[in-house]
Design a protein around this motif. Sequence first.
Motif, PDB file in Angstrom:
ATOM      1  N   LEU A  93     -25.883 -24.547 -14.426  1.00  0.00           N
ATOM      2  CA  LEU A  93     -26.615 -24.917 -15.728  1.00  0.00           C
ATOM      3  C   LEU A  93     -26.860 -26.474 -16.002  1.00  0.00           C
ATOM      4  O   LEU A  93     -27.778 -26.732 -16.170  1.00  0.00           O
ATOM      5  CB  LEU A  93     -26.321 -23.986 -16.891  1.00  0.00           C
ATOM      6  CG  LEU A  93     -26.355 -22.557 -16.847  1.00  0.00           C
ATOM      7  CD1 LEU A  93     -26.052 -22.002 -17.957  1.00  0.00           C
ATOM      8  CD2 LEU A  93     -28.303 -22.415 -16.733  1.00  0.00           C
ATOM      9  N   VAL A  94     -25.781 -26.981 -16.031  1.00  0.00           N
ATOM     10  CA  VAL A  94     -25.863 -28.570 -16.463  1.00  0.00           C
ATOM     11  C   VAL A  94     -26.356 -29.164 -15.376  1.00  0.00           C
ATOM     12  O   VAL A  94     -27.509 -29.914 -15.632  1.00  0.00           O
ATOM     13  CB  VAL A  94     -24.244 -29.074 -16.509  1.00  0.00           C
ATOM     14  CG1 VAL A  94     -24.238 -30.439 -16.601  1.00  0.00           C
ATOM     15  CG2 VAL A  94     -23.519 -28.466 -17.651  1.00  0.00           C
ATOM     16  N   ILE A 135     -37.245 -26.268  -7.224  1.00  0.00           N
ATOM     17  CA  ILE A 135     -36.166 -26.537  -8.318  1.00  0.00           C
ATOM     18  C   ILE A 135     -36.321 -25.665  -9.405  1.00  0.00           C
ATOM     19  O   ILE A 135     -35.474 -24.937 -10.107  1.00  0.00           O
ATOM     20  CB  ILE A 135     -36.342 -27.966  -8.750  1.00  0.00           C
ATOM     21  CG1 ILE A 135     -35.790 -29.005  -7.845  1.00  0.00           C
ATOM     22  CG2 ILE A 135     -35.689 -28.113 -10.036  1.00  0.00           C
ATOM     23  CD1 ILE A 135     -35.977 -30.513  -8.234  1.00  0.00           C
ATOM     24  N   LEU A 136     -37.670 -25.262  -9.781  1.00  0.00           N
ATOM     25  CA  LEU A 136     -37.840 -24.353 -10.564  1.00  0.00           C
ATOM     26  C   LEU A 136     -37.430 -23.116 -10.398  1.00  0.00           C
ATOM     27  O   LEU A 136     -36.722 -22.297 -11.402  1.00  0.00           O
ATOM     28  CB  LEU A 136     -39.645 -24.289 -10.762  1.00  0.00           C
ATOM     29  CG  LEU A 136     -40.096 -25.459 -11.766  1.00  0.00           C
ATOM     30  CD1 LEU A 136     -41.508 -25.296 -12.236  1.00  0.00           C
ATOM     31  CD2 LEU A 136     -39.399 -25.778 -12.901  1.00  0.00           C
ATOM     32  N   LEU A 137     -37.563 -22.669  -9.150  1.00  0.00           N
ATOM     33  CA  LEU A 137     -37.190 -21.301  -8.884  1.00  0.00           C
ATOM     34  C   LEU A 137     -35.698 -21.221  -8.841  1.00  0.00           C
ATOM     35  O   LEU A 137     -35.057 -20.275  -9.271  1.00  0.00           O
ATOM     36  CB  LEU A 137     -37.672 -20.943  -7.200  1.00  0.00           C
ATOM     37  CG  LEU A 137     -39.197 -20.537  -7.099  1.00  0.00           C
ATOM     38  CD1 LEU A 137     -39.601 -20.463  -5.826  1.00  0.00           C
ATOM     39  CD2 LEU A 137     -39.312 -18.965  -7.872  1.00  0.00           C
ATOM     40  N   TRP A 140     -34.772 -20.961 -12.484  1.00  0.00           N
ATOM     41  CA  TRP A 140     -35.033 -19.555 -12.969  1.00  0.00           C
ATOM     42  C   TRP A 140     -33.918 -18.545 -12.221  1.00  0.00           C
ATOM     43  O   TRP A 140     -33.326 -17.683 -12.923  1.00  0.00           O
ATOM     44  CB  TRP A 140     -36.293 -19.063 -12.256  1.00  0.00           C
ATOM     45  CG  TRP A 140     -36.658 -17.598 -12.448  1.00  0.00           C
ATOM     46  CD1 TRP A 140     -36.735 -16.652 -11.537  1.00  0.00           C
ATOM     47  CD2 TRP A 140     -36.987 -16.869 -13.661  1.00  0.00           C
ATOM     48  NE1 TRP A 140     -36.970 -15.489 -12.078  1.00  0.00           N
ATOM     49  CE2 TRP A 140     -37.132 -15.602 -13.446  1.00  0.00           C
ATOM     50  CE3 TRP A 140     -36.797 -17.306 -15.125  1.00  0.00           C
ATOM     51  CZ2 TRP A 140     -37.046 -14.613 -14.523  1.00  0.00           C
ATOM     52  CZ3 TRP A 140     -36.894 -16.530 -16.102  1.00  0.00           C
ATOM     53  CH2 TRP A 140     -37.076 -15.057 -15.859  1.00  0.00           C
ATOM     54  N   ASN A 141     -33.519 -18.593 -11.104  1.00  0.00           N
ATOM     55  CA  ASN A 141     -32.477 -17.592 -10.629  1.00  0.00           C
ATOM     56  C   ASN A 141     -31.145 -17.917 -11.467  1.00  0.00           C
ATOM     57  O   ASN A 141     -30.619 -16.734 -11.580  1.00  0.00           O
ATOM     58  CB  ASN A 141     -32.260 -18.101  -9.167  1.00  0.00           C
ATOM     59  CG  ASN A 141     -33.551 -17.591  -8.227  1.00  0.00           C
ATOM     60  OD1 ASN A 141     -34.311 -16.854  -8.428  1.00  0.00           O
ATOM     61  ND2 ASN A 141     -33.364 -18.242  -7.102  1.00  0.00           N
ATOM     62  N   THR A 142     -30.938 -19.171 -11.763  1.00  0.00           N
ATOM     63  CA  THR A 142     -29.588 -19.270 -12.477  1.00  0.00           C
ATOM     64  C   THR A 142     -29.929 -18.723 -13.930  1.00  0.00           C
ATOM     65  O   THR A 142     -28.960 -18.004 -14.469  1.00  0.00           O
ATOM     66  CB  THR A 142     -29.272 -20.642 -12.580  1.00  0.00           C
ATOM     67  OG1 THR A 142     -29.323 -21.347 -11.081  1.00  0.00           O
ATOM     68  CG2 THR A 142     -27.862 -20.904 -13.220  1.00  0.00           C
ATOM     69  N   VAL A 143     -31.043 -19.063 -14.654  1.00  0.00           N
ATOM     70  CA  VAL A 143     -31.025 -18.571 -15.943  1.00  0.00           C
ATOM     71  C   VAL A 143     -31.323 -17.098 -15.997  1.00  0.00           C
ATOM     72  O   VAL A 143     -30.836 -16.351 -16.795  1.00  0.00           O
ATOM     73  CB  VAL A 143     -32.487 -19.195 -16.668  1.00  0.00           C
ATOM     74  CG1 VAL A 143     -32.717 -18.648 -17.974  1.00  0.00           C
ATOM     75  CG2 VAL A 143     -32.071 -20.795 -16.526  1.00  0.00           C
ATOM     76  N   ALA A 144     -32.019 -16.687 -14.943  1.00  0.00           N
ATOM     77  CA  ALA A 144     -32.352 -15.030 -15.159  1.00  0.00           C
ATOM     78  C   ALA A 144     -31.250 -14.362 -14.853  1.00  0.00           C
ATOM     79  O   ALA A 144     -31.050 -13.307 -15.321  1.00  0.00           O
ATOM     80  CB  ALA A 144     -33.342 -14.770 -13.979  1.00  0.00           C
ATOM     81  N   LEU A 180     -36.347 -11.165  -5.676  1.00  0.00           N
ATOM     82  CA  LEU A 180     -37.463 -11.810  -5.046  1.00  0.00           C
ATOM     83  C   LEU A 180     -37.424 -13.333  -5.509  1.00  0.00           C
ATOM     84  O   LEU A 180     -37.534 -14.257  -4.651  1.00  0.00           O
ATOM     85  CB  LEU A 180     -38.915 -11.472  -5.967  1.00  0.00           C
ATOM     86  CG  LEU A 180     -40.165 -11.732  -5.381  1.00  0.00           C
ATOM     87  CD1 LEU A 180     -40.269 -11.212  -3.822  1.00  0.00           C
ATOM     88  CD2 LEU A 180     -41.177 -11.359  -6.321  1.00  0.00           C
ATOM     89  N   GLY A 181     -36.876 -13.635  -6.611  1.00  0.00           N
ATOM     90  CA  GLY A 181     -36.494 -15.031  -6.833  1.00  0.00           C
ATOM     91  C   GLY A 181     -35.665 -15.671  -6.009  1.00  0.00           C
ATOM     92  O   GLY A 181     -36.082 -17.010  -5.486  1.00  0.00           O
ATOM     93  N   PHE A 182     -34.837 -15.101  -5.369  1.00  0.00           N
ATOM     94  CA  PHE A 182     -33.992 -15.725  -4.403  1.00  0.00           C
ATOM     95  C   PHE A 182     -34.708 -15.903  -3.113  1.00  0.00           C
ATOM     96  O   PHE A 182     -34.528 -16.932  -2.342  1.00  0.00           O
ATOM     97  CB  PHE A 182     -32.711 -14.906  -3.905  1.00  0.00           C
ATOM     98  CG  PHE A 182     -31.469 -15.137  -5.386  1.00  0.00           C
ATOM     99  CD1 PHE A 182     -30.664 -16.142  -4.841  1.00  0.00           C
ATOM    100  CD2 PHE A 182     -31.578 -14.571  -6.361  1.00  0.00           C
ATOM    101  CE1 PHE A 182     -29.639 -16.767  -5.786  1.00  0.00           C
ATOM    102  CE2 PHE A 182     -30.433 -14.749  -7.213  1.00  0.00           C
ATOM    103  CZ  PHE A 182     -29.703 -15.749  -7.012  1.00  0.00           C
ATOM    104  N   GLN A 183     -35.445 -14.874  -2.656  1.00  0.00           N
ATOM    105  CA  GLN A 183     -36.135 -14.845  -1.426  1.00  0.00           C
ATOM    106  C   GLN A 183     -37.207 -16.096  -1.584  1.00  0.00           C
ATOM    107  O   GLN A 183     -37.250 -17.046  -0.370  1.00  0.00           O
ATOM    108  CB  GLN A 183     -36.971 -13.770  -1.248  1.00  0.00           C
ATOM    109  CG  GLN A 183     -36.189 -12.509  -0.958  1.00  0.00           C
ATOM    110  CD  GLN A 183     -36.703 -11.039  -0.679  1.00  0.00           C
ATOM    111  OE1 GLN A 183     -38.138 -11.059  -1.167  1.00  0.00           O
ATOM    112  NE2 GLN A 183     -36.110 -10.182   0.013  1.00  0.00           N
TER     113      GLN A 183
END
Lengths: 249, 516
Positions: A93-94, A135-137, A140-144, A180-183
């Motif tokens: 996250l950091v 980077i956004l994906l 998102w994967n981490t935040v999700a 899907l996000g990881f893919q």
Amino acid sequence: MSTFLWVIFPYLCLAVFVVGHWWRYKYDKFGWTTRSSQLYEDNLLKWGSPLFHFGMLGVVGGHIIGLLLPKGWTDAIGISEETYHAFALGGGLVAGAMTFVGLVMLIYRRRTVRPVFKATTPMDKVMYLFLAGVILLGCWNTVASVIFDSHFNYRESVSPWFRQIFWFQPDASLMTGAPLGFQAHALLAFALFALWPFTRLVHVFSAPVGYLTRPYIVYRSRGSKVQDGLGNRSGSPTWERPSLDDAKR
Amino acid sequence: MRVMAQMAMVMNLDKCIGCHTCSVTCKQAWTNRNGMEYVWFNNVETRPGLGYPRRWQDQEEWKGGWTLKNGHLQLKTGGRLQKLLNIFSNPKMPGMDDYYEPWTYDYETLLNAPLQKNFPVAQPHSLITGKTMNVKWSANWDDDLGGAQEYAPKDPMLKGIEDKVKFEFEKTFMFYLPRICEHCLNPACAASCPSGAIYKREEDGIVLVDQDKCRGWRMCVSGCPYKKVYFNHKTGKAEKCTFCYPRIEVGIPTVCSETCVGRLRYIGIILYDPDKVLAAASVEDDQALYEAQLGCFLDPFDPEVQRAAEQQGIPMDWMEAARKSPVRRLIQDYKVALPLHPEYRTMPMVWYVPPLSPVVDVVKDTGHDAEEMGNLFGAIDALRIPVEYLAGLFTAGDIEPVNGVLRKLAAMRSYMRDINLGRDPDASIPEAVGMGEEEMYEMFRLLAIAKYNERYVIPTAHAEQAHRLEEIGTDCAVSAYDHSGDAEPFGVGSGPEVRIAVEDLRIRTARMKDDA
């Protein structure tokens, strides 16, 4: 289809990545640069660039731990799944936040500061699109995983698949079950690797760690052929000392 | 003892009329390309003044060069690790504003203007943004003390003597300082380069940037205290004065020297011992650096030096050139040339004969005989401010060496007047400054009337063929004015990459085939 996505496509991209870098280094050493725009603008850059780059170093470090270290190893030294997860999430996250904020600042700067924008090539724009997408994906994967309290463990699917690529036995089925996000993150990342050698991103491989140990002043002879090949400018004649052989000829 | 040869230059500031011919011809030869519009490998500054880039001498601000830390020589910007940590954003890099924003004019409006009552006006357009701009600064905006009341007091070299100089201004104390890369013995730019792309040539000491190895980290720009390494913002690579090495290699002087109207530049070889450089650059006292650097130089007449040079493969014609070197004579024999800012500890190799003219002018204005040695000596002692200022430039503030040089120049003036007027030369005049009559006459010859072959003693490189010139880009920096790209969200205006003299495979192959 899954064979194409998770076996053929990664290999294609990696092949382009490797051969592309070889080609670029051989034929375009002159173009191998960071293409810094600091001369044009400094106030946004001095915050955005270190944020992005140091964040990115953290992100890369995190990926090395997450993807390359098998789960069995951390288990073996007694790191529980919870500890690992908390550590990875905190660090991720950091580093992710730093990278994201830096990226936003840099893209804003690139678009709004006219000289910087004028120095932006079409290739830069394509590269930014892919880089930002990856980077956004990733963010998102981490935040999700926090928001939805997901229990998907990439260390039991994505990571083994990624490692298998390097011993040429990737198992596509490991990826088909991933969210899907990881893919998307993985596919886009491989696409970015394929793009890599043709962008300014090549400067990553010039990280000057050798500077820490080399002597301060470099001496070089006029005649030394440091580089040979077509992509350099050392086709000039070298200093040949007159020798007896010359006289005999 | 190790012996190395260094191609060096001396400029006689008394003869510089500030015509900028050197700058212009250098620019035409080397920097008239896209990305280098703001760059002057050679520039001429009016002193007192701000210089180019503005206030480059203020090392408290720019942190260029070396400093002593616990007796050890260290880059002023910090150690190696600190440099790498700053690599993502160089904190000490001058911005475009510190140089100046380059511009051109919209000449088309002049050519296409219809017959009209008022004269059409060509507006300045920025070469960076493409937009019209207000020209506010340039490489020599304060030329000839223009705007001196505003700018000159900000000259970093006037720190501490500002109030006194104001008075001196009314007595017009001014001179020109042409500057190129110093091709230092201990170059801070090379030491700062993370990629190791900047190197010093073993044969002639010329400091160059390997364009294939440079990765555009920009540390050299901050490392160089003279701010003589520049960032090409189109290629993303560092570029600097090359001492016109393709010309030097075939035995002809640099473009700036060749075209100098005042014939004030001298080029030649100096022999030095590279093993002595570090110790010399590390002496405690700033004011001892001038003597320390002199101590690194070797005497080509010394048989021991000759033997060592021969063993180390320095060609005989280079030794001969070292003996004849006008630069060596001015620096080592007559000791009238001084290094620029020795306190930066880079051991610079472009030296200067400080100008006597501010002193002569004052004496002349008072109605006294400005050719008489006593008057001049008195004036040198009385005119503290110009002398202190010169000492700030050339000897880290030590007045004695500058005084010594000015006295020699003054004595030469007096001594030669007698000869020119057909009177008996007065041997006591050279004696007063510790020189012999013959020596003084030879110095006069060298400084005043030396011919081309005496001013430039340049042995050719031992590639017994002319250096095959690489293509040097000469596409016109006055590029098309680009008004598009203001409105579109995806910015058509940013346009494709501009190809400069990029040697790529395709271009090279095409050219090779052309030749065949």
